[in-house]
Design a protein around this motif. Sequence first.
Motif, short mmCIF file in Angstrom:
data_model
loop_
_atom_site.label_atom_id
_atom_site.label_comp_id
_atom_site.label_asym_id
_atom_site.label_seq_id
_atom_site.Cartn_x
_atom_site.Cartn_y
_atom_site.Cartn_z
N LYS A 528 10.11 -13.46 7.59
CA LYS A 528 11.33 -12.61 7.16
C LYS A 528 11.09 -12.09 5.64
O LYS A 528 11.64 -11.12 5.35
CB LYS A 528 12.62 -13.69 7.21
N ASN A 529 10.58 -12.83 4.89
CA ASN A 529 10.53 -12.67 3.32
C ASN A 529 9.12 -12.16 2.90
O ASN A 529 8.88 -12.04 1.69
CB ASN A 529 10.89 -13.90 2.54
N VAL A 530 8.36 -11.75 3.92
CA VAL A 530 6.91 -11.18 3.48
C VAL A 530 7.10 -9.83 2.99
O VAL A 530 8.17 -8.94 3.05
CB VAL A 530 5.90 -11.14 4.53
N ASP A 531 6.17 -9.07 2.06
CA ASP A 531 6.24 -7.68 1.72
C ASP A 531 6.29 -6.81 2.70
O ASP A 531 6.63 -5.79 2.45
CB ASP A 531 5.31 -7.52 0.59
N LYS A 538 -2.28 -3.72 21.38
CA LYS A 538 -3.37 -3.05 21.95
C LYS A 538 -4.24 -2.52 21.08
O LYS A 538 -4.88 -1.54 21.05
CB LYS A 538 -3.03 -2.05 22.97
N GLY A 539 -4.51 -3.42 19.87
CA GLY A 539 -5.61 -2.86 18.96
C GLY A 539 -5.15 -1.87 17.97
O GLY A 539 -6.02 -1.54 17.14
N GLU A 540 -3.89 -1.52 17.90
CA GLU A 540 -3.44 -0.34 17.04
C GLU A 540 -2.19 -1.03 16.41
O GLU A 540 -1.57 -1.91 16.83
CB GLU A 540 -3.23 0.94 17.94
N ILE A 541 -1.95 -0.46 15.11
CA ILE A 541 -0.72 -0.63 14.48
C ILE A 541 0.49 0.19 15.13
O ILE A 541 0.54 1.43 15.14
CB ILE A 541 -0.73 -0.23 12.94
N ALA A 542 1.27 -0.49 15.82
CA ALA A 542 2.46 0.28 16.48
C ALA A 542 3.84 0.36 15.55
O ALA A 542 4.57 1.23 15.73
CB ALA A 542 2.76 -0.69 17.72
N GLU A 543 3.93 -0.80 14.62
CA GLU A 543 5.07 -0.49 13.87
C GLU A 543 4.58 -1.07 12.35
O GLU A 543 4.01 -1.99 12.43
CB GLU A 543 6.05 -1.19 14.52
N HIS A 544 5.36 -0.70 11.21
CA HIS A 544 5.00 -1.15 9.81
C HIS A 544 6.27 -1.08 9.03
O HIS A 544 6.66 -0.12 8.83
CB HIS A 544 3.85 -0.22 9.38
N GLY A 545 6.57 -2.17 8.41
CA GLY A 545 7.79 -2.46 7.54
C GLY A 545 8.04 -3.64 7.11
O GLY A 545 7.65 -4.45 7.37
N GLY A 546 9.25 -3.72 6.59
CA GLY A 546 9.66 -4.99 6.25
C GLY A 546 10.66 -5.70 7.44
O GLY A 546 11.02 -4.70 8.25
N HIS A 547 11.27 -6.73 7.47
CA HIS A 547 12.03 -7.43 8.40
C HIS A 547 13.13 -6.77 8.60
O HIS A 547 13.36 -6.22 9.94
CB HIS A 547 12.22 -8.84 8.09
N GLU A 549 14.05 -3.69 8.10
CA GLU A 549 13.77 -2.16 8.43
C GLU A 549 13.31 -2.25 9.89
O GLU A 549 13.82 -1.30 10.70
CB GLU A 549 12.42 -1.60 7.71
N LEU A 550 12.49 -3.28 10.23
CA LEU A 550 12.10 -3.15 11.64
C LEU A 550 13.10 -3.64 12.43
O LEU A 550 12.93 -2.97 13.82
CB LEU A 550 10.80 -4.14 11.76
N LEU A 551 13.75 -4.24 12.15
CA LEU A 551 14.99 -4.64 13.18
C LEU A 551 15.91 -3.40 13.23
O LEU A 551 16.42 -3.41 14.48
CB LEU A 551 15.92 -5.85 12.70
N ASN A 552 16.10 -2.75 12.27
CA ASN A 552 17.09 -1.39 12.34
C ASN A 552 16.53 -0.51 13.18
O ASN A 552 17.30 0.45 13.91
CB ASN A 552 17.25 -0.91 10.99
N ARG A 553 15.10 -0.64 13.32
CA ARG A 553 14.27 0.60 14.43
C ARG A 553 14.70 0.36 15.65
O ARG A 553 14.39 1.24 16.77
CB ARG A 553 13.14 0.58 13.72
N GLN A 554 15.07 -0.98 16.08
CA GLN A 554 15.31 -1.32 17.41
C GLN A 554 13.96 -1.26 18.09
O GLN A 554 13.97 -0.59 19.52
CB GLN A 554 16.56 -0.57 18.09
#
Length: 577
Positions: A528-531, A538-547, A549-554
């Motif tokens: 929760k508190n990481v940067d 599947k070997g790729e970055i699907a999402e990138h952001g803070g806790h 921020e990612l929750l808001n993206r749903q």
Amino acid sequence: MDGRKILLPGALALSAISSLLSMLPFIFIWLIVRELFKSQADSSQSLTITYAWWAMGTAMAGVMVYFLALVLSHLAAFRAEVNLRRQAMRKIVRLPLGFFEDNTSGQIRKIIDDNAGITHSFLAHQMPDLAGSILMPVATLVLILVFDWRLGLACLVPLSVAIVITAMVGRQGRHFLKTYMDALEDMNTEAVEYVRGIPVVKVFQQTVFSFKRFHDSIVRYRDMVIKYTMMWEKPMSFYTVIIHGIVYFLVPLAILLIGNSENRVDIVLDLIFYILITPIFAQSLTKNTNLNQALGQAAEAVTRIEELTDVQPLPVASNLLPVTGHEISFENVSFSYPGSMQKAIDGISFTIPEGQTFALVGASGSGKTTIARLIPRFWDADFGTVSIGEIDVRDIDPKVLMRHVSFVFQNTRLFKTTLDENIRYGNPHATDDALQRAVDLAQCREIIDRLPLGLQTKIGTQGTYLSGGEQQRIGLARAILKDAPIVVLDEATAFSDPENEHLILKALEKLTKGKTVLMIAHHLTSVKNVDAILVIEKGEIAEHGGHDELLNRQGIYAGMWNEYQRSIKWTVEREST
């Protein structure tokens, strides 16, 4: 060194001499029989005694010379075995860390220890017989043709059949040896893994299921050996009868020759000579068969050691660069495991600024561990660049790289030595004060205090064992003592109970303070508190952001978080009876 090189040739030469000496007693015995047949005079008795002494002397000389050959061959074998083990271990310690993920310790031990032992046995016991196995049949063949070519040809009939069977056994045996040694390695590996997993097996009550793989490996070995043995039952029975039945070919021919010759005594004497000397030929053939099998086994043993150590170490750049910063960067990195056509990760790009903490989350098998282990060079990326402080990890001295990276994995390995030595593996030159500080920061003090010998307690002896969570905390103390500026955490709390997890998380706070950290999260509350959070799919970055921020993206992370929240709220309701 020159003295060592002559050991094996010396053993072969002495063995050849011993083989010739071992034939002489039979010749002297035949001479004694001839004298007894031909004359009873005093001079003949004196000659008979002389032959008897020569027979005893050559027999003893043959034994002594063969003993010296074995002494030399054993000295050569011990040196060869030590060199094989030493060279194998020298190569193995240079191999990438990923090699030890693909090869179990049981398999490595079996290949090195057992195959080095097989090589030793061949050099010590069978190799000296090589010269004799060649020289003795040739000498015997000359003798049986010189004394009486007719009886000699009669001897060659069964011997020829025996030689053909020996050749067949040799060809089939070489093919069988590979399968046989594969089965032994498989059985050994399963045995080691089963024994090591017994605590887990008992906890989850899966004794029968877990034993099944080990049992199946034993059954496969048994079925394979029985099938091969039964295949040779009749041919080897025939071989044994014919190789020891030369006399049945000699006697009928000798009777015919006696009936058509005036020199009956000479024919009888020649027959006695052949009866005495042909078992030596038969013995040589049998020894040759065993030697061929041993030679094939030794060759297969050396091949297996070479195959194990043929794995190439990771290349070291000719122009090594110093580490000037601790930023971690992945630039379009792709990687496939050796032998796999599928990419474990594909096109991964991100940067962890120095002093920040990034977390990798995602389903099992998504590629999180692969990403983490490319930093300390468990393997090298197939494409793209992994860099530390803008320096490609391939351009950093491996020893320097290891000094700058600490990694704590879910399966902490402790050595069967004292806790003090286990922790000092992080920094062998650390002071006692630094070690005590690491113990406190890793929340290990209560572990140490309840042990009668404290830090001097040996793990794995006299019933002293630590739980998985306690081992993890000792591993964290080791990492804290190392005090590397980069920390890689691979699900460090995965197998911990709630109490140990709490203590481990407190230790991780101390370990990662001010460090560049890449962590693989098992429990999402720990990220929760990481940067920044990287969601791997599947070997790729699907999402990138803070806790938040990612929750808001749903998106994917929000779904994972919701599932995690539901799981920790599960309760077990007792059914009314």
